[in-house]
Design an enzyme around this catalytic site. Structure first.
Site, short mmCIF file in Angstrom:
data_model
loop_
_atom_site.label_atom_id
_atom_site.label_comp_id
_atom_site.label_asym_id
_atom_site.label_seq_id
_atom_site.Cartn_x
_atom_site.Cartn_y
_atom_site.Cartn_z
N GLU A 32 -51.85 -72.85 38.80
CA GLU A 32 -52.43 -74.01 38.11
C GLU A 32 -52.03 -74.03 36.63
O GLU A 32 -51.75 -75.07 36.07
CB GLU A 32 -53.96 -74.01 38.24
N TYR A 115 -60.48 -79.38 34.44
CA TYR A 115 -59.63 -79.58 35.62
C TYR A 115 -59.33 -78.24 36.31
O TYR A 115 -59.51 -78.09 37.52
CB TYR A 115 -58.31 -80.29 35.25
N ASP A 133 -56.68 -84.44 37.77
CA ASP A 133 -55.49 -84.27 36.92
C ASP A 133 -54.81 -85.63 36.77
O ASP A 133 -55.36 -86.65 37.20
CB ASP A 133 -54.55 -83.20 37.51
#
Ligand code: SF4
Length: 347
Positions: A32, A115, A133
């Site tokens: 991520e 996020y 996102d």
């Protein structure tokens, strides 16, 4: 239900990505963070190499910063790597080396925002957090006809509420992957594939031909121009590097000695500049080459970079007390900004 249409689409269209075959929060976290400012195709190799070298939180926490930055070389936005490293140490010290399993603890880690905390909570722990996102934002904006921008707190709240509502009681780990992938492959920024989209009948943008208008465009940020003159000071086996400071781009990375000018200058003016004089005072030099490269664009800066080759005799290296004399064979061990790395790779 709209969410089951997105999940069905995902089952048929998803890409096989290495971080999708794991529920290890550490690996999901690494992926991520890498994906934050970098495209999927680029991330895959970096991710595999990083996990191979640092297979666990403790391996990352015990590494030294330079090693970690070396694995990040070319990905840019190096603060991401520094934050990862620092958060790994904090997990080791404060959570006995075990990745925290609640949103409220995950979000306390350095470099993790709403996020990323939502994504890790959902993907690794199947907790009911809808991650928003850029891909999700685009899909929601078009699907529901919302023109608010996510840069305002009001917009953020509105999109988060829509995302939560759309996820409803779908499995969070699958739903989140599905809508992110849907935005990345189907509802793309340019030319969304509306003709074969399963959400067509309910999509505000499609019905109202607003695909080019939604989502709202972000305000343009002011971009500044900078003029970098890098001196590649070398002989047959060595050249000089310096380490960048804390307060500018490419914090603590290694680069050739740099003269920065306010605008484009000729070679003769560079050689006659005060900075040149200060750097090369009492050194016998031969300027052998000058190379102008493409403008290197960062998010807020255009860097106009030139490389000037300055050959010196071997004994002169000792005179540069504050610079590092590097053997050409091992130069790539130093984490460097991308333009320097590319320049050396092309030599
Ligand atoms: S119809 Fe087009 S704009 Fe609407 S969700 Fe599908 S791809 Fe996106």
């Amino acid at each position: 239900m709209l969410n089951s249409k997105i999940i069905n689409w995902y089952e048929f269209n998803k890409r096989d990505l290495p971080w999708r075959n794991t529920s290890d929060p550490y690996k999901i976290w690494i992926s991520e963070i890498m994906l934050q400012q970098t495209q999927v195709v680029t991330v895959v190799d970096y991710y595999l190499r990083f996990i191979n070298s640092f297979p666990s939180i403790s391996a990352l926490a015990s590494a030294n910063e330079q090693e970690v930055l070396n694995h990040w070389q070319g990905l840019g936005y190096y603060s991401r790597a520094r934050n990862l490293h620092s958060a790994a140490k904090s997990i080791k010290d404060n959570y006995k080396g075990v990745f925290p399993d609640s949103f409220d603890e995950i979000i306390k880690l350095k470099g993790i925002g709403v996020y990323t905390a939502s994504a890790i909570s959902a993907f690794a722990f199947h907790l009911p957090y809808a991650a928003v996102d850029g891909n999700v934002y685009r899909v929601l904006s078009r699907l529901f006809g919302v023109s608010e921008s996510t840069s305002s707190p009001k917009g953020k709240k509105e999109f988060q509420a829509l995302a939560d509502e759309l996820m409803a009681d779908a499995p969070p780990h699958i739903y989140n992957q599905a809508i992110i992938e849907f935005g990345a492959l189907q509802c793309t920024a340019k030319n969304p594939d509306c003709e074969v989209c399963p959400l067509q009948a309910q999509c505000f943008a499609y019905i109202n031909k607003q695909q080019d208008v939604l989502p709202a465009k972000k305000k343009k940020v002011k971009v500044i121009d900078r003029f970098f003159y890098y001196l590649y000071i070398y002989n047959d086996t060595r050249f000089l590097l310096q380490q960048r400071g804390e307060r500018d781009i490419w914090r603590n990375l290694f680069e050739f000695p740099l003269i920065e000018a306010d605008n484009k200058i000729e070679l003769v003016d560079l050689i006659n500049s005060e900075a040149w004089e200060t750097l090369l005072k009492d050194i016998k030099v031969e300027v052998t080459e000058r190379k102008i490269t493409k403008t290197h664009k960062l998010s807020h800066q255009n860097l106009h970079i030139e490389f000037v080759h300055v050959r010196i005799e071997n004994y002169e290296f000792e005179k540069f007390k504050s610079l590092i004399s590097v053997d050409k064979e091992v130069a790539m061990n130093y984490p460097m900004p991308k333009p320097i790395e590319m320049y050396l790779a092309g030599k």
